[in-house]
Design an enzyme around this catalytic site. Structure first.
Site, mmCIF file in Angstrom:
data_model
loop_
_atom_site.group_PDB
_atom_site.id
_atom_site.type_symbol
_atom_site.label_atom_id
_atom_site.label_comp_id
_atom_site.label_asym_id
_atom_site.label_seq_id
_atom_site.Cartn_x
_atom_site.Cartn_y
_atom_site.Cartn_z
ATOM 1 N N ALA A 98 2.578 -63.934 2.485
ATOM 2 C CA ALA A 98 2.602 -62.528 2.915
ATOM 3 C C ALA A 98 3.087 -61.586 1.814
ATOM 4 O O ALA A 98 3.967 -61.928 1.020
ATOM 5 C CB ALA A 98 3.504 -62.393 4.134
ATOM 6 N N ARG B 194 -2.802 -53.628 9.504
ATOM 7 C CA ARG B 194 -2.273 -52.525 10.314
ATOM 8 C C ARG B 194 -3.361 -51.772 11.089
ATOM 9 O O ARG B 194 -3.076 -51.076 12.054
ATOM 10 C CB ARG B 194 -1.512 -51.533 9.414
ATOM 11 C CG ARG B 194 -0.217 -52.089 8.896
ATOM 12 C CD ARG B 194 0.303 -51.347 7.684
ATOM 13 N NE ARG B 194 1.511 -51.968 7.163
ATOM 14 C CZ ARG B 194 1.518 -53.091 6.442
ATOM 15 N NH1 ARG B 194 0.393 -53.700 6.139
ATOM 16 N NH2 ARG B 194 2.662 -53.602 6.026
ATOM 17 N N ALA C 224 7.001 -60.837 1.999
ATOM 18 C CA ALA C 224 8.026 -61.884 1.847
ATOM 19 C C ALA C 224 8.852 -61.782 0.555
ATOM 20 O O ALA C 224 10.067 -62.027 0.589
ATOM 21 C CB ALA C 224 7.403 -63.268 1.981
ATOM 22 N N ARG D 295 -3.007 -70.355 5.043
ATOM 23 C CA ARG D 295 -4.240 -70.899 5.625
ATOM 24 C C ARG D 295 -5.076 -71.551 4.534
ATOM 25 O O ARG D 295 -5.808 -72.487 4.780
ATOM 26 C CB ARG D 295 -5.021 -69.773 6.313
ATOM 27 C CG ARG D 295 -4.347 -69.243 7.566
ATOM 28 C CD ARG D 295 -5.043 -68.023 8.093
ATOM 29 N NE ARG D 295 -5.054 -66.935 7.123
ATOM 30 C CZ ARG D 295 -5.758 -65.823 7.237
ATOM 31 N NH1 ARG D 295 -6.528 -65.643 8.281
ATOM 32 N NH2 ARG D 295 -5.699 -64.884 6.308
ATOM 33 N N ASP E 113 3.413 -50.611 13.904
ATOM 34 C CA ASP E 113 3.849 -50.733 12.507
ATOM 35 C C ASP E 113 5.007 -49.801 12.156
ATOM 36 O O ASP E 113 6.018 -50.240 11.595
ATOM 37 C CB ASP E 113 2.679 -50.470 11.564
ATOM 38 C CG ASP E 113 3.034 -50.910 10.153
ATOM 39 O OD1 ASP E 113 3.334 -52.110 9.976
ATOM 40 O OD2 ASP E 113 3.065 -50.063 9.252
ATOM 41 N N LYS F 272 9.116 -57.542 12.322
ATOM 42 C CA LYS F 272 8.930 -56.505 13.330
ATOM 43 C C LYS F 272 7.459 -56.133 13.409
ATOM 44 O O LYS F 272 6.788 -56.252 12.368
ATOM 45 C CB LYS F 272 9.775 -55.262 13.043
ATOM 46 C CG LYS F 272 9.793 -54.758 11.603
ATOM 47 C CD LYS F 272 8.553 -54.403 10.864
ATOM 48 C CE LYS F 272 7.684 -53.310 11.399
ATOM 49 N NZ LYS F 272 6.494 -53.052 10.519
HETATM 50 N N1 LIG Z 1 10.292 -55.546 7.276
HETATM 51 C C1 LIG Z 1 9.484 -54.811 6.542
HETATM 52 O O1 LIG Z 1 9.916 -53.990 5.748
HETATM 53 C C2 LIG Z 1 8.028 -55.010 6.649
HETATM 54 C C3 LIG Z 1 7.522 -55.758 7.653
HETATM 55 N N2 LIG Z 1 6.189 -56.003 7.729
HETATM 56 C C4 LIG Z 1 5.706 -56.846 8.824
HETATM 57 O O2 LIG Z 1 5.376 -58.117 8.255
HETATM 58 C C5 LIG Z 1 4.178 -58.618 8.804
HETATM 59 C C6 LIG Z 1 3.186 -58.864 7.674
HETATM 60 O O3 LIG Z 1 2.953 -57.718 6.929
HETATM 61 P P1 LIG Z 1 2.320 -57.821 5.427
HETATM 62 O O4 LIG Z 1 3.167 -58.712 4.612
HETATM 63 O O5 LIG Z 1 2.108 -56.454 4.981
HETATM 64 O O6 LIG Z 1 0.925 -58.521 5.752
HETATM 65 P P2 LIG Z 1 -0.133 -59.305 4.889
HETATM 66 O O7 LIG Z 1 -1.376 -58.501 4.876
HETATM 67 O O8 LIG Z 1 0.438 -59.747 3.608
HETATM 68 O O9 LIG Z 1 -0.414 -60.559 5.838
HETATM 69 C C7 LIG Z 1 0.572 -61.538 6.071
HETATM 70 C C8 LIG Z 1 -0.069 -62.891 6.266
HETATM 71 O O10 LIG Z 1 -0.818 -62.872 7.451
HETATM 72 C C9 LIG Z 1 -1.941 -63.713 7.333
HETATM 73 N N3 LIG Z 1 -3.147 -62.940 7.648
HETATM 74 C C10 LIG Z 1 -3.618 -61.847 7.024
HETATM 75 N N4 LIG Z 1 -4.779 -61.443 7.575
HETATM 76 C C11 LIG Z 1 -5.016 -62.291 8.590
HETATM 77 C C12 LIG Z 1 -6.053 -62.391 9.538
HETATM 78 N N5 LIG Z 1 -7.108 -61.577 9.511
HETATM 79 N N6 LIG Z 1 -5.983 -63.363 10.461
HETATM 80 C C13 LIG Z 1 -4.952 -64.226 10.471
HETATM 81 N N7 LIG Z 1 -3.930 -64.172 9.566
HETATM 82 C C14 LIG Z 1 -3.973 -63.221 8.650
HETATM 83 C C15 LIG Z 1 -2.011 -64.193 5.887
HETATM 84 O O11 LIG Z 1 -1.539 -65.533 5.882
HETATM 85 P P3 LIG Z 1 -2.116 -66.627 4.844
HETATM 86 O O12 LIG Z 1 -1.417 -66.320 3.549
HETATM 87 O O13 LIG Z 1 -1.731 -67.908 5.457
HETATM 88 O O14 LIG Z 1 -3.581 -66.445 4.751
HETATM 89 C C16 LIG Z 1 -1.058 -63.255 5.177
HETATM 90 O O15 LIG Z 1 -0.420 -63.844 4.097
HETATM 91 C C17 LIG Z 1 3.753 -57.611 9.852
HETATM 92 O O16 LIG Z 1 4.247 -58.031 11.095
HETATM 93 C C18 LIG Z 1 4.439 -56.312 9.438
HETATM 94 O O17 LIG Z 1 4.729 -55.478 10.530
HETATM 95 C C19 LIG Z 1 5.341 -55.539 6.771
HETATM 96 C C20 LIG Z 1 5.790 -54.768 5.737
HETATM 97 C C21 LIG Z 1 7.187 -54.371 5.640
HETATM 98 O O1 LIG Z 2 8.915 -50.741 6.287
HETATM 99 C C1 LIG Z 2 7.726 -50.586 6.456
HETATM 100 O O2 LIG Z 2 7.075 -49.586 5.788
HETATM 101 C C2 LIG Z 2 5.686 -49.584 5.680
HETATM 102 C C3 LIG Z 2 5.032 -50.240 6.851
HETATM 103 O O3 LIG Z 2 3.667 -50.183 6.851
HETATM 104 C C4 LIG Z 2 5.606 -51.599 7.042
HETATM 105 O O4 LIG Z 2 4.877 -52.430 7.895
HETATM 106 C C5 LIG Z 2 6.976 -51.357 7.460
HETATM 107 O O5 LIG Z 2 7.632 -52.476 7.955
#
Ligand SMILES: NC(=O)C1=CN([C@@H]2O[C@H](COP(=O)(O)OP(=O)(O)OC[C@H]3O[C@@H](n4cnc5c(N)ncnc54)[C@H](OP(=O)(O)O)[C@@H]3O)[C@@H](O)[C@H]2O)C=CC1
Ligand SMILES: O=C1OC[C@@H](O)[C@H](O)[C@H]1O
Length: 388
Positions: free
Chosen positions: A40, A195, A43, A65, A207, A125
């Site tokens: 992700a 998103r 991460a 995957r 989001d 989240k």
């Molecule tokens: N706490 C924070 O500050 C943040 C939180 N988030 C949250 O984290 C989560 C992931 O966000 P983000 O890292 O931006 O996402 P990514 O676009 O990086 O996706 C995360 C993982 O989801 C899997 N994935 C992506 N597309 C698909 C699909 N079409 N079908 C199935 N699996 C899929 C992939 O796994 P694989 O590698 O195995 O293919 C990918 O590595 C969300 O829930 C988001 O709300 C996001 C950003 C900031």
């Molecule tokens: O912290 C954040 O900022 C941008 C968003 O799109 C993301 O998912 C969120 O967790």
């Protein structure tokens, strides 16, 4: 140290250290071994970086995957083990806890599977696609005596805790109104981003709105009703809210009614179609005796200012990068995510974290997100097919 972080260090040592933190000098003999589900984007910021300077944690493994993608990700981030599938990672006895940053739709299935495999879970989240999913996850975590935390990282940072203390602490009087803006410019995310994908649980409410709702509930320590919710969708994508305006009402016995006006947008159209707006990430709390404002509540470790305008007093500003209590843990350059990781590890280890987000809190949070979709007339996000 990169040239960029060196340059930043000259002007702002705190930010320079954040960009290039000191590596831990030692690791506990039995650190918490975290496995990441998915390669992700978030991460490295949320877990890999913070774990690199937490002596009680190692990021032990990643699974994706596509195995090659996982290998490349592991190489880039120095993760020792790669698993061919998420399930293989969960089955490994060498993993104690899982970070689940999958798309929202997949939060339920893979958290349930992780808990069934006996792993603690740090869950991104929003916790899930609806309150029933989160209720079942919380129930299973309790049954298995495992830690489950929804990763609302902002709450763990001293700046947000200080802002809450100012708003609820008394000298400004009772809280009357909250205004929250969380808007990001058009093109910050590509069109095919998770998103904007309904089937994956996408939408501005899940989001960005989740932060605003979570913050208001935290300030009020009560549950709101959704008085108003108006969505804007993207052309050809009518089930996904690009933006939403929401009014929440908090009506607690013996307290003045609090109105929260929330505005969030995942792709705010550019000014005149030419100039992107800068992101808005501010909260204004209007109280009986004055007003408090925090800018950049989701990323206060980068920069923030807390402004306090108490009636009859000169305006004051504060910055709060570190807790002031003598025994408090933390460094000025720690991001929200590092404070969050500290709490997660403490909870797993049976030490009382400075702050915690309970499962019940996360279930109630999801109820509000559901109510927002209902009020706006948009469909609820799809329930996981894994739901029994
Ligand atoms: N706490 C924070 O500050 C943040 C939180 N988030 C949250 O984290 C989560 C992931 O966000 P983000 O890292 O931006 O996402 P990514 O676009 O990086 O996706 C995360 C993982 O989801 C899997 N994935 C992506 N597309 C698909 C699909 N079409 N079908 C199935 N699996 C899929 C992939 O796994 P694989 O590698 O195995 O293919 C990918 O590595 C969300 O829930 C988001 O709300 C996001 C950003 C900031
Ligand atoms: O912290 C954040 O900022 C941008 C968003 O799109 C993301 O998912 C969120 O967790």
């Amino acid at each position: 140290m990169s040239i960029f972080s060196r340059l930043v260090s000259i002007f702002n040592p705190r930010l320079g250290t954040f960009l290039d933190p000191p590596k831990k000098s030692s690791t506990d003999p039995s650190p918490l071994r975290i496995g990441i589900l998915g390669a992700a984007n978030i991460a490295p910021q949320a877990v890999i970086g913070p774990a690199s300077y937490h002596s009680g944690v190692v990021v032990q493994a990643v699974a994706a995957r596509d195995e090659n993608r996982a290998r490349e990700y592991a190489r880039q981030h120095g993760i020792p083990t790669v698993f061919k599938s998420y399930q293989e990672l969960l089955d490994s006895p060498d993993i104690d806890a899982v970070y689940n940053p999958l798309p929202n739709y997949h939060h339920f299935e893979w958290t349930m599977k992780a808990l069934k495999a006996g792993k603690h879970v740090l869950l991104e989240k929003p916790s899930s696609n609806n309150s029933e999913e989160m209720r079942q996850m919380v129930e299973l975590a309790k049954e298995k005596n495992l830690v489950l935390l929804e990763a609302f990282h902002y709450r763990f940072h001293p700046a947000n805790q200080r802002f809450r203390e100012i708003v609820t602490g008394g000298s400004l009087g009772k809280l009357k109104k909250i205004e929250i803006q969380f808007t990001l410019p058009y093109r910050m995310f590509p069109k095919n981003d998770i998103r904007f994908n309904y089937d994956l649980g996408g939408g501005a409410t899940t989001d960005l709105g989740c932060y605003a709702v979570s913050y208001c509930r935290w300030l009020n320590e009560s549950e709101p009703t959704v008085a108003f919710a108006k969505a804007e969708t993207l052309p050809g994508n009518p089930k996904v809210d690009r933006a939403m305006k929401v009014n929440l009402i908090f009506d607690s016995p013996g307290q003045p009614q609090v109105l929260a006006e929330i505005n969030y947008d995942l792709a705010r159209p550019w000014r005149f179609g030419l100039i992107p707006y800068i992101p808005q990430t501010g909260i204004k709390a209007i109280c009986e005796n004055g007003v408090a404002i925090i800018d950049n509540f989701p990323g206060p470790h980068l920069f923030h200012t807390i402004t306090i305008a108490e009636n009859g007093k000169p305006k004051a500003t504060e910055k709060c990068y570190k807790f002031t209590e003598p025994n408090a843990v933390g460094e000025e350059w720690w991001p929200t995510y590092r404070y969050q990781l500290e709490a997660f590890v403490n909870q797993v280890r049976g030490r009382t974290p400075q702050l915690w987000i309970t499962g019940e809190d996360s279930v109630a949070q999801m109820k509000v997100l559901e109510a927002i979709y209902e009020k706006s007339g948009l469909e609820p996000r799809p329930t996981s097919a894994y739901m029994s």
